[in-house]
Design an enzyme around this catalytic site. Structure first.
Site, PDB file in Angstrom:
ATOM      1  N   ASP A   1       0.820  -1.203   0.000  1.00  0.00           N
ATOM      2  CA  ASP A   1       0.000   0.000   0.000  1.00  0.00           C
ATOM      3  C   ASP A   1       0.859   1.260   0.000  1.00  0.00           C
ATOM      4  O   ASP A   1       1.924   1.305   0.619  1.00  0.00           O
ATOM      5  CB  ASP A   1      -0.899  -0.017   1.246  1.00  0.00           C
ATOM      6  CG  ASP A   1      -1.857   1.152   1.294  1.00  0.00           C
ATOM      7  OD1 ASP A   1      -2.696   1.259   0.386  1.00  0.00           O
ATOM      8  OD2 ASP A   1      -1.761   1.955   2.239  1.00  0.00           O
TER       9      ASP A   1
ATOM     10  N   GLU B   1       1.195  -0.532  -5.166  1.00  0.00           N
ATOM     11  CA  GLU B   1       0.223   0.519  -5.428  1.00  0.00           C
ATOM     12  C   GLU B   1       1.031   1.813  -5.524  1.00  0.00           C
ATOM     13  O   GLU B   1       1.383   2.405  -4.511  1.00  0.00           O
ATOM     14  CB  GLU B   1      -0.817   0.617  -4.309  1.00  0.00           C
ATOM     15  CG  GLU B   1      -1.907   1.632  -4.642  1.00  0.00           C
ATOM     16  CD  GLU B   1      -2.425   2.408  -3.458  1.00  0.00           C
ATOM     17  OE1 GLU B   1      -3.416   3.123  -3.621  1.00  0.00           O
ATOM     18  OE2 GLU B   1      -1.842   2.311  -2.364  1.00  0.00           O
TER      19      GLU B   1
END
Length: 742
Positions: free
Chosen positions: A422, A475
């Site tokens: 993330d 990401e």
């Protein structure tokens, strides 16, 4: 029975600690309790035992093999401090008389150093890859005694104690031994078993800190409770050997179609009023989710973070226990069984994982030992203004190693098939979401976060070595070069990168009324300019259907029919476009409501034809995506794609070829207007008949069923640089996939 020793005539003078030591014990400020408590020379050639047990009524020494009393310990004038001679061999046990009853236990302060020097060295170096079976709370048998070894890193603490129900949460009872120079504190507490809640009490430089949960906890209490729990060994009998064997092969030429979900809101148990009664546990979720994923044909599921997190509204993206599955859905063993069942059903499991930041909760990592231990001290480096979180100082060896060990914990212990990392962009840049003057340059004056970059490269190298075949996915939303290139070539080493640019451009295009799309034609084709600069996943994730961004279908313009047609066309465009696929739950049924983590998907919608049509379309897309090599084999190389028509902005039509490694083509044609295009000529490389393999406007998907009767004969008419061509009927707001019949 021996009479209690008089404190003046019984034990020798040397049996008692110095007054300064006694005062430090009483104030819970002693930094070296093992130097004071347990067995020690008594100054008269013998040995005595010292125990500090506040609120104990009486303490006796009993035999190692039986409960025969060997001596009574005398209570010092300081209540709770007991001292007495050690008769016979060194091994003894304490019989402690409490107001609530008797307790017989080995003395925690009779055990020597616990952690090996190699463990401590590797931890300090940032290279201990098995921290989850080393630090924290480990069920062990030491010198034949079963119990729990606790250890925690707190180099700047003056004193650390483990507290729990077993000692009345009294930090005076079990102060720990500090191992120099590592800054790790340790103690072995006999008799404790799995399930015990515990925390650490730390004395910082300026006083007692809030009780801290164990950073290495393998289990936790159910939020909102915040204690760590002693976890049993993960002795799950795995049945996924065949899956792991095939996983070891390279994946770039394989179909990857990911269904992203939030475990607590995919499906729940409802009460009679239709309200959420409870969340399903891992067993129940597996019973329902696995058949659904098999029906829809996804290759993987991706779970939003399941590492324990205090605030449900963070969806798991603010975790505090990087080694513990959340207690919301069951135990670690339950989660292991869930992964195993997925593997046996042919489904891969990817976890979202958050090494970028952590929440500021007082019981967590924030200023863990009274100093900025896990985070940067300077808020211009260590505080995320956007998320009100703290940033890991990955330049610190111990923190770097802590996060590497977390990744390996999930991949090795739970057989997880991938980690979606993330917020990578926030890790790469020191000025991420900061204005001028609000950030600290690196040592060269630049904006790159060198220590985070080193961490990501090391992570990917270690994962590739330790768990080959596992996917580590970034990401990452910027133009950072080489995110998915090998580290030896200067890249970051990820297997894939989310293509955020493609997602933004194509959704911007789709939100335009079709009459205006001709002015935005390049937004749908722009992604092909850079499609092979990285190994991409095309993501329609949870972030696109929350916080007022609208549900995916609700982004689509037009009346109800056009909204569904647009959605079907967009999903087909996505599945036919180079790049692996990711779709968030609810999008596959055309749910109009934005995702809410407190509610389940609106499953009742599937009783309606249009919603069921979208679900059927997604299942069929996954089927042809997996069956047709041209749609997945060459996702990451330019040889797999060829434009036929990329410039027909006036009609909002696109056409391209996808090629398999063996040279077998598929033709994809998209019409993003509600007009039916008749006799639309498109060049193709082969003559003969072309079958209409897929039509997003088919009646089975609740479309208008305009098409080409199942197949079209190629004409020997040169068009678009191709030797043959097809005269096609293009359905409204639809995408076709055609395949030559050999």
């Amino acid at each position: 029975m021996h009479a209690p020793y008089d404190t003046h005539t019984g034990p020798g003078k040397g049996a008692f600690p110095a007054q300064s030591d006694i005062e430090a014990l009483v104030r819970a400020e002693h930094g070296d309790p093992f130097a004071v408590l347990g067995p020690h020379p008594d100054g008269q050639g013998g040995r005595s035992v010292r125990a500090y047990l506040p609120n104990a009524l009486r303490v006796q020494l009993v035999g190692w093999e039986n409960d025969q009393v060997q001596a009574d310990l005398a209570q010092h004038s300081v209540p709770g401090l007991f001292v007495g001679p050690l008769p016979g061999p060194d091994r003894y046990r304490l019989k402690i008389h409490w107001a609530s009853g008797e307790q017989v236990t080995a003395d925690p302060y009779s055990f020597g150093e616990l952690l090996g020097e190699t463990d401590l060295y590797l931890f300090a170096e940032g290279n201990h890859r098995k921290l989850s079976s080393t630090l924290g709370a480990q069920l062990l048998t030491v010198d034949g005694v079963a119990g729990v070894r606790f250890s925690v890193w707190a180099p700047n603490a003056r004193r650390v104690s483990v507290v729990g129900d077993f000692n009345g949460w009294d930090g005076r009872r079990h102060p720990m031994r500090r191992r120099i120079p590592s800054g790790v504190w340790e103690i072995f507490i006999p008799g404790l078993q799995a399930g015990e809640p515990y925390k650490f009490e730390l004395l910082g430089q300026h006083g007692i800190l809030p009780l801290k949960a164990d950073p290495m906890a393998l289990a936790t209490e159910l939020p909102p409770s915040t204690a760590s729990k002693v976890a049993p060994p993960l002795d799950y009998p795995w049945n996924d050997h065949d899956w792991l064997e095939q996983r070891n092969q390279p994946s770039l030429d394989k179909p990857v179609s990911i269904y992203e979900l939030h475990a607590g809101s995919w499906q729940v148990e409802l009460d009679e009023a239709g309200e959420v009664a409870r969340q399903y546990n891992w067993h129940e979720l597996a019973d329902r989710l696995i058949p659904y994923i098999q029906k829809l044909g996804f290759t993987h599921i991706e779970l939003m973070p399941i590492m324990e997190y205090p605030f449900g509204g963070s969806w798991g993206y603010q975790p505090l226990s990087q080694f513990a599955p959340t207690a919301r859905y069951g135990s670690a063993r339950d989660f292991a069984e869930f992964v195993d069942r997925c593997h046996q059903a042919g489904i891969g499991v990817i976890l979202d994982w958050v090494p970028a930041h952590f929440p500021t909760d007082a019981h967590g990592l924030a200023r863990f030992d009274g100093t900025a231990l896990y985070e940067y001290d300077n808020p211009l480096e260590g505080f995320h203004q956007d998320w009100n979180t703290l940033i890991y100082n990955l330049g610190r060896n111990e923190v770097h190693g802590f996060m590497i060990a977390s990744a390996l914990h999930w991949l090795k212990h739970f057989h997880v098939d991938g980690l979606r990392v993330d917020a990578v962009a926030s890790m790469l840049y020191r000025d991420y979401s900061r204005k001028a003057g609000e950030w600290v340059p690196n040592q060269y004056g630049g904006r790159e976060n060198i220590e985070a970059i080193d961490f990501l490269r090391h992570l990917n190298d270690v994962v590739a070595h330790e768990t080959p075949g596992v996917l580590v996915i970034a990401e990452e939303s910027t133009a950072w070069p080489g995110v998915s290139q090998p580290t030896e070539q200067g890249g970051l080493g990820f297997a894939y990168k989310w293509n955020m640019g493609w997602m933004h451009d194509t959704l911007d295009y789709m939100q335009n009324d079709p009459i205006h799309r001709k002015h935005h034609h390049g937004e749908m084709s722009f992604g092909l300019i850079y499609a092979y600069s990285e190994h991409f996943i095309l993501p329609i994730s949870h972030d696109e259907v929350v916080h007022g961004k609208k549900a995916l279908i609700d982004k689509m313009p037009g009346d109800r029919w056009q909204k569904f047609a647009n959605l079907r066309a967009y999903l087909t465009f996505m599945w036919a476009h180079p790049g692996k696929k990711l779709l968030f739950m609810g999008c596959e049924i055309g749910q109009f409501r934005e995702w809410n983590h407190d509610h389940q998907i609106d499953w009742y919608l599937t009783q309606y034809t249009e919603h069921l049509g979208v679900q059927t379309l997604v299942a069929d897309l996954n089927k042809i995506y997996r069956q047709e090599p041209a749609l997945h084999q060459q996702d990451c190389v330019p040889q797999g794609f060829q434009w036929v028509i990329g410039d027909d902005a006036a009609n909002s039509v696109y056409a391209w070829l996808r090629w398999s490694k063996d040279g077998d083509p598929l033709l994809v044609v998209a019409n993003f207007t509600p007009e039916v295009r008749y006799a639309y000529r498109i060049g193709v490389p082969l003559g003969g008949q072309w079958a209409e393999l897929f039509n997003s406007d088919a009646g089975i998907y609740a479309g208008s069923n305009v098409g080409n009767g199942g197949a079209v004969e190629a004409d020997e008419i040169v068009s678009h640089g191709q030797p043959h061509s097809l005269s096609l009927t293009l359905p409204p707001l639809a995408v076709l996939v055609l395949k030559p019949r050999v």
